[in-house]
Structures are given as C-alpha cells and as structure tokens.
Design a protein around this motif. Sequence first.
Motif, PDB file in Angstrom:
ATOM      1  N   LEU A   1      12.886  26.084  49.956  1.00 20.58           N
ATOM      2  CA  LEU A   1      13.944  25.206  50.434  1.00 20.58           C
ATOM      3  C   LEU A   1      14.702  24.531  49.309  1.00 20.58           C
ATOM      4  O   LEU A   1      15.835  24.128  49.480  1.00 20.58           O
ATOM      5  CB  LEU A   1      13.344  24.145  51.366  1.00 20.58           C
ATOM      6  CG  LEU A   1      12.694  24.693  52.638  1.00 20.58           C
ATOM      7  CD1 LEU A   1      12.133  23.556  53.465  1.00 20.58           C
ATOM      8  CD2 LEU A   1      13.686  25.490  53.453  1.00 20.58           C
ATOM      9  N   ASP A   2      14.064  24.392  48.134  1.00 23.74           N
ATOM     10  CA  ASP A   2      14.746  23.716  47.037  1.00 23.74           C
ATOM     11  C   ASP A   2      15.933  24.520  46.541  1.00 23.74           C
ATOM     12  O   ASP A   2      16.757  24.007  45.791  1.00 23.74           O
ATOM     13  CB  ASP A   2      13.762  23.477  45.891  1.00 23.74           C
ATOM     14  CG  ASP A   2      13.139  24.767  45.397  1.00 23.74           C
ATOM     15  OD1 ASP A   2      12.953  24.897  44.177  1.00 23.74           O
ATOM     16  OD2 ASP A   2      12.850  25.636  46.229  1.00 23.74           O
ATOM     17  N   LYS A   3      16.053  25.766  46.940  1.00 25.49           N
ATOM     18  CA  LYS A   3      17.144  26.606  46.483  1.00 25.49           C
ATOM     19  C   LYS A   3      18.209  26.821  47.543  1.00 25.49           C
ATOM     20  O   LYS A   3      19.110  27.626  47.365  1.00 25.49           O
ATOM     21  CB  LYS A   3      16.592  27.962  46.024  1.00 25.49           C
ATOM     22  CG  LYS A   3      15.629  27.875  44.853  1.00 25.49           C
ATOM     23  CD  LYS A   3      15.158  29.247  44.427  1.00 25.49           C
ATOM     24  CE  LYS A   3      14.175  29.141  43.258  1.00 25.49           C
ATOM     25  NZ  LYS A   3      13.688  30.478  42.831  1.00 25.49           N
ATOM     26  N   VAL A   4      18.130  26.094  48.648  1.00 29.43           N
ATOM     27  CA  VAL A   4      19.077  26.288  49.746  1.00 29.43           C
ATOM     28  C   VAL A   4      20.160  25.207  49.704  1.00 29.43           C
ATOM     29  O   VAL A   4      19.859  24.022  49.667  1.00 29.43           O
ATOM     30  CB  VAL A   4      18.354  26.264  51.110  1.00 29.43           C
ATOM     31  CG1 VAL A   4      19.352  26.394  52.248  1.00 29.43           C
ATOM     32  CG2 VAL A   4      17.330  27.395  51.176  1.00 29.43           C
TER      33      VAL A   4
ATOM     34  N   ALA B   1      25.738  33.297  42.178  1.00 27.20           N
ATOM     35  CA  ALA B   1      25.098  34.600  42.345  1.00 27.20           C
ATOM     36  C   ALA B   1      23.658  34.423  42.821  1.00 27.20           C
ATOM     37  O   ALA B   1      22.841  33.787  42.156  1.00 27.20           O
ATOM     38  CB  ALA B   1      25.128  35.369  41.029  1.00 27.20           C
ATOM     39  N   GLY B   2      23.362  34.961  43.999  1.00 23.99           N
ATOM     40  CA  GLY B   2      22.020  34.866  44.546  1.00 23.99           C
ATOM     41  C   GLY B   2      21.673  33.526  45.170  1.00 23.99           C
ATOM     42  O   GLY B   2      20.583  33.366  45.717  1.00 23.99           O
ATOM     43  N   ARG B   3      22.581  32.550  45.106  1.00 18.07           N
ATOM     44  CA  ARG B   3      22.319  31.233  45.681  1.00 18.07           C
ATOM     45  C   ARG B   3      22.249  31.337  47.201  1.00 18.07           C
ATOM     46  O   ARG B   3      23.162  31.838  47.846  1.00 18.07           O
ATOM     47  CB  ARG B   3      23.421  30.256  45.285  1.00 18.07           C
ATOM     48  CG  ARG B   3      23.350  28.894  45.949  1.00 18.07           C
ATOM     49  CD  ARG B   3      22.203  28.075  45.437  1.00 18.07           C
ATOM     50  NE  ARG B   3      22.351  27.806  44.003  1.00 18.07           N
ATOM     51  CZ  ARG B   3      21.470  27.129  43.288  1.00 18.07           C
ATOM     52  NH1 ARG B   3      20.359  26.682  43.859  1.00 18.07           N
ATOM     53  NH2 ARG B   3      21.676  26.921  42.003  1.00 18.07           N
ATOM     54  N   ARG B   4      21.177  30.847  47.814  1.00 10.99           N
ATOM     55  CA  ARG B   4      21.022  30.910  49.259  1.00 10.99           C
ATOM     56  C   ARG B   4      21.637  29.682  49.905  1.00 10.99           C
ATOM     57  O   ARG B   4      21.379  28.548  49.485  1.00 10.99           O
ATOM     58  CB  ARG B   4      19.540  31.043  49.621  1.00 10.99           C
ATOM     59  CG  ARG B   4      18.936  32.345  49.108  1.00 10.99           C
ATOM     60  CD  ARG B   4      17.554  32.563  49.660  1.00 10.99           C
ATOM     61  NE  ARG B   4      16.597  31.588  49.146  1.00 10.99           N
ATOM     62  CZ  ARG B   4      15.326  31.535  49.527  1.00 10.99           C
ATOM     63  NH1 ARG B   4      14.881  32.379  50.444  1.00 10.99           N
ATOM     64  NH2 ARG B   4      14.510  30.647  49.011  1.00 10.99           N
TER      65      ARG B   4
ATOM     66  N   ALA C   1      27.152  34.304  46.801  1.00 12.93           N
ATOM     67  CA  ALA C   1      26.083  33.599  47.507  1.00 12.93           C
ATOM     68  C   ALA C   1      25.452  34.491  48.568  1.00 12.93           C
ATOM     69  O   ALA C   1      26.046  35.463  49.022  1.00 12.93           O
ATOM     70  CB  ALA C   1      26.622  32.318  48.143  1.00 12.93           C
ATOM     71  N   VAL C   2      24.237  34.126  48.965  1.00 12.98           N
ATOM     72  CA  VAL C   2      23.528  34.811  50.049  1.00 12.98           C
ATOM     73  C   VAL C   2      23.509  33.859  51.246  1.00 12.98           C
ATOM     74  O   VAL C   2      22.831  32.827  51.211  1.00 12.98           O
ATOM     75  CB  VAL C   2      22.083  35.186  49.641  1.00 12.98           C
ATOM     76  CG1 VAL C   2      21.352  35.825  50.818  1.00 12.98           C
ATOM     77  CG2 VAL C   2      22.093  36.108  48.437  1.00 12.98           C
TER      78      VAL C   2
END
Length: 354
Positions: free
Chosen positions: A156-159, A297-300, A326-327
């Motif tokens: 969750l820290d990356k959302v 890039a790759g950020r959810r 982003a994803v």
Amino acid sequence: MDSASRHAAPPTGAARLLAAVASAAAALLSLVVPVECAACLTPDTPLCAACARSLRRSTAAPRRVEAHAPSLVTHDGEPLVRAVAAGAYRGELAHALLAFKRHGTPSIAAELASALARSINAAVGVEDPAGVGDPAGVGGRVCPVGVGGPAGVGGLDKVWLVPVPTSTAAFVRRGFDPLGLLLARVSRQGRLPPGTVRAPILRRRSHGVLGLVRAGGQKGLRRGQRRGRVAGSLEVRGAARHGRGAWPAKGTPLTRGARRGTLLTRRAPPAKGTPLTKEAGPPRGNLFRNSRNPGLAGRRVVVVDDVLTTGATVREATRALEDAGAVVLGAAVIAFVPLPEPGHAETSQSADTE
C-alpha cells in the motif's frame, strides 16, 4: 485515561459556549436564508438525522460496479478498469451529492467523506481505519472487495490515490473543487489506507476561452456524447512526470529538506558541466511529453471520482495515467448510476458529474 474515556469526557465551558454561539448563528441565518434538508426538505437542517442515517446505510457496503459503466467493460463484459462504489446514485445519496456540489455544506461533506473513505478502503482491500470514531456510525468495517484482486493490491505504501480534477468551467461556477475537498477531508481524518497518499497529479487540458464557456458538465449527455466530450481532456502534470506530486499521508515523517507535496525520491541534479540530456536531467517543457517518465513508470495508482455514470471520465483518467507509465489498479467512487432495467430504452443520464 483510555481512549473511550477521553471521547466520553464532557465538553469544557469554552466548547459549550462556542456550540451555543454556533447554534444561535445558524438559527439567525435560517431566518435570512432558509435551510432545508437536501433530501426530504425538512426545515432548518441541510441534512436531517433520518436522511443521514439512510445515507449511511446505503453506503455501508461498497461493491464492484464496473458492469454498470459501459466504458469500463468490453463487449463481452470483461472489465477494462475495475471500479468500486459506496452506493447507488439515488435517494438521499444523490440529493446529498447534488446539494454539496452546489453549496459545499460542511455537514453534508462529513457524510460524503465517510462514504468516500469506505469506498477507497474497500477498493484497496482493507478495513476503514476510522474505528469507533467513525462519524458514519457503521463501525468503520467494510467488506474488502479490492480492485487489485481478491487479496487486495498489497504494497500500500506504493499506491497513489489520484482524484479526477474538476473542469475550469465547473470550478469558476462553484468556486471550489468538491471531490478535492472530500478527499482532503478523508486524509485529514486519517482514514486513507495505511501508507497511501493522495496525489492530485491530473489536470484538464487547456482549451483557452472555450474551456470556460463550455458549461454544464456532462449532465444529460448520452453514452457516446460523454466519451466524445472527455476524450483527450486529461493529462498528467509536469512535476508528477518527474516523480513529484504525491502528498504524504497524515503522520508521515518528512526528511530534512522535504517539502509538502514533493516525494522524497527526487533525483539529484546533474554535476556542474554535465550536459542536460534526456537521461541526465528532467525534461524541460513539453520536450518529452509523450514519453514514459521514470517518475510514474510502474507507479501503482487508484483513480478517485465522485459519481460513476458511463465510466468515460474514469477511462480517460486511466488513459492519461497509463500513457505516463503508471499502472492503474482501478477506481473508487462515492456513487454509481445503475444501468436501466432490461427492456428499457437508454435514456440521458441525470447524474451531474461536473
């Protein structure tokens, strides 16, 4: 003294005095500007207690709703973008949303923020952390449905929670951004999923003077008209494309030199004398507007909106974010407009999404 005792402590004299003054001011104001319940028209209250309870019940169990948004599914019904809503756009919830968009009433904002919090927490597959202090009175527990699958999104820290921005015409007409205010309120209350951050990184593309005169939002438009109106209307802000733009959640420690609204992973500037190439430093202006930037890039991310009608706006937000690298895991909304019953002809949608 435990938490329950603190919450049960009687108000101080100053608090009672302020409450009395506020009550007297509200009574005086009601004589000049009559106030009535947004749903049942009961006088002297923007949302009466009975309608508030009904609103809470209707938003207590968020659910997956992309099947009701034609733009979010294929012709075979397979989801293109998963979406979670707190409740259906009808009854007290619909009246409250319309009233808040028109007037920004704080008491209505409190109820809608609670509904939004439940939707967001259900979307990422966790329980609403509000606990016993939940003003919605539903115990702060929701059934995790998860836009990222049965087990939720994880990490969750990356959302990032990315709200759909209001249009320039709507902002000029109202003087405020309803969704932005609600999401900020949820963040202040500490009700965002642990480690997530709200990231207002989308913006409307500029259309000059025409952007101001195209008032009316999407209310009354049919499915195809909505898709055509929003196509290509959103883009990622320049700073976000370089890894900046997320706002840390309440209580997140900031390292030395970090500023509010700036991620702590900013790249160091190139050494003196190093030529500024695409790899050496952040792009200037629109030079690499269409390239995928390492910042996203790759950020959810999870898209956040107020009302889901055909899904055209959420689909456009998804396109803009994915074009930036982003994803997109899915979307969380307060309310969705149910599809007409089988056998009924398609009618113009009545939800005011602007």
